[in-house]
Design a protein around this motif. Structure first.
Motif, short mmCIF file in Angstrom:
data_model
loop_
_atom_site.label_atom_id
_atom_site.label_comp_id
_atom_site.label_asym_id
_atom_site.label_seq_id
_atom_site.Cartn_x
_atom_site.Cartn_y
_atom_site.Cartn_z
N PHE A 1 -1.27 8.05 -6.22
CA PHE A 1 -2.71 7.90 -6.50
C PHE A 1 -2.93 7.15 -7.80
O PHE A 1 -3.70 6.18 -7.85
N PHE A 2 -2.24 7.56 -8.86
CA PHE A 2 -2.45 6.92 -10.16
C PHE A 2 -1.83 5.52 -10.20
O PHE A 2 -2.37 4.63 -10.88
N ILE A 3 -0.73 5.33 -9.49
CA ILE A 3 -0.11 3.99 -9.46
C ILE A 3 -1.05 3.00 -8.77
O ILE A 3 -1.29 1.89 -9.27
N LEU A 4 -1.57 3.37 -7.60
CA LEU A 4 -2.49 2.47 -6.89
C LEU A 4 -3.79 2.28 -7.66
O LEU A 4 -4.38 1.19 -7.64
N GLN A 5 -4.24 3.33 -8.36
CA GLN A 5 -5.44 3.19 -9.17
C GLN A 5 -5.22 2.21 -10.31
O GLN A 5 -6.09 1.39 -10.63
N GLY A 6 -4.04 2.27 -10.94
CA GLY A 6 -3.73 1.33 -12.01
C GLY A 6 -3.58 -0.09 -11.51
O GLY A 6 -3.85 -1.04 -12.25
N MET A 7 -3.16 -0.26 -10.25
CA MET A 7 -3.01 -1.59 -9.66
C MET A 7 -4.30 -2.08 -9.00
O MET A 7 -4.30 -3.17 -8.40
N GLN A 8 -5.36 -1.31 -9.10
CA GLN A 8 -6.65 -1.66 -8.47
C GLN A 8 -6.52 -1.78 -6.95
O GLN A 8 -7.21 -2.59 -6.32
N LEU A 9 -5.64 -0.98 -6.36
CA LEU A 9 -5.42 -1.03 -4.91
C LEU A 9 -5.77 0.29 -4.22
O LEU A 9 -5.52 0.44 -3.03
N LEU A 10 -6.37 1.22 -4.97
CA LEU A 10 -6.75 2.50 -4.38
C LEU A 10 -7.93 2.29 -3.42
O LEU A 10 -8.84 1.52 -3.70
N ASN A 11 -7.88 2.95 -2.26
CA ASN A 11 -8.92 2.85 -1.23
C ASN A 11 -9.03 1.45 -0.64
O ASN A 11 -10.11 1.02 -0.22
#
Length: 303
Positions: free
Chosen positions: A152-162
């Motif tokens: 969750f935090f990795i994708l959030q940091g990569m702007q790829l969450l959701n």
């Protein structure tokens, strides 16, 4: 008579109708009992698997009232109203497209990367290859739900969450260890003589892999492709945790959301239609690729 002539004569005798010793085995009572019990168990298992699917298929053409009035009866009118309503009104069409995009891209990437990684680890002696292989095996033992929060935090940091690209990357990382583990032993068993012959003919490493070694691994690639497709298509935990945008829903989380939001007012006919929309692509893929599973490495090398 020369040696070549004698060899040819010997081969001709074998090919002709010369009598040869035939070894026959008799089935014992224990073999018959085991065979009969196996057939009975397989028949029961087939009924357990097939009957719910047939019941769901018939129910997808019924209304909710008909389902409760006659659960095992045939529908009064055979029409596709439930499929149309599920596809359009409940946006299962959009979720189907999202699922095809995510699973299709993930499957292509994981098959290419997994085959290349397994080929290098199995055929070349490079520093740290065993460590990389054991790390891949460790990835198989790591529970997926423990990685949800870091992902969750990795994708959030990569702007790829959701987003669909974020889900594709996660699917590839999820399926890669098993793909490498499955194909490693397969590439390891391929004959080295053919690889060396390709080098002698002047083929580069890329050409040797894609035009010589990869076609020989076709049965293994087909088997792991089917298993990966089934696993990724039915994936629920990853999208429900990392893809909360309704516009990017896939079928698995869309069905769960539809069933929970409708509550007691759930239209069971539409739900059964949505289930069939989810199941039919899996059946089609398996039917198309099942013949590929009937190959062998020897058949690939003879071609």
């Amino acid at each position: 008579m020369s040696t070549d002539t004698r060899a040819a004569v010997t081969i001709d005798k074998k090919k002709s109708g010369a009598p040869q010793e035939i070894h026959t085995t008799k089935s014992t009572t224990g073999d018959k009992v085991v065979g009969g019990a196996s057939h009975v168990i397989l028949a029961i298992w087939s009924v357990i698997v097939i009957l719910p699917m047939v019941w769901t298929l018939i129910g997808s053409f019924k209304t909710t009232k008909e389902i409760f009035a006659s659960p095992f009866g045939l529908p009064e009118n055979w029409n596709f109203d439930n499929y149309i309503s599920a596809w359009v009104d409940n946006n299962f069409g959009g979720m189907f497209v999202n699922t095809v995009i995510v699973v299709g891209c993930s499957l292509v990437l994981v098959m290419i990367l997994g085959a290349m990684c397994a080929y290098v680890l199995a055929r070349f002696s490079i520093p740290g290859s065993r460590i990389i292989y054991y790390l891949m095996l460790a990835g198989l033992t790591f529970p997926v739900f423990l990685a949800i929060v870091p992902l969750f935090f990795i994708l959030q940091g990569m702007q790829l969450l959701n987003t669909l690209p974020g889900l594709i990357i996660t699917y590839v990382a999820f399926a890669l260890p098993f793909t490498v583990f499955f194909l490693y032993s397969f590439f390891k068993s391929l004959p080295y003589e053919i690889q060396e012959a390709a080098y002698v003919d002047g083929a580069s490493e890329w050409r040797t892999f894609f035009q010589v070694m990869l076609p020989m691994a076709k049965p293994g690639m087909a088997a792991i492709a089917i298993m990966n497709f089934l696993g990724l298509w039915n994936q629920f935990l990853l999208p429900i945790s990392l893809n909360t945008n309704r516009d990017n829903y896939v079928l698995s989380q869309g069905m769960a959301s539809y069933a929970s939001s409708a509550g007691y007012a759930l239209d069971f006919g539409q739900m059964f239609a949505a289930v069939m929309i989810t199941i039919i692509p899996v059946l089609i893929v398996y039917i198309l690729f099942q013949r590929q599973l009937q190959g062998s490495v020897s058949q690939g090398t003879s071609k």
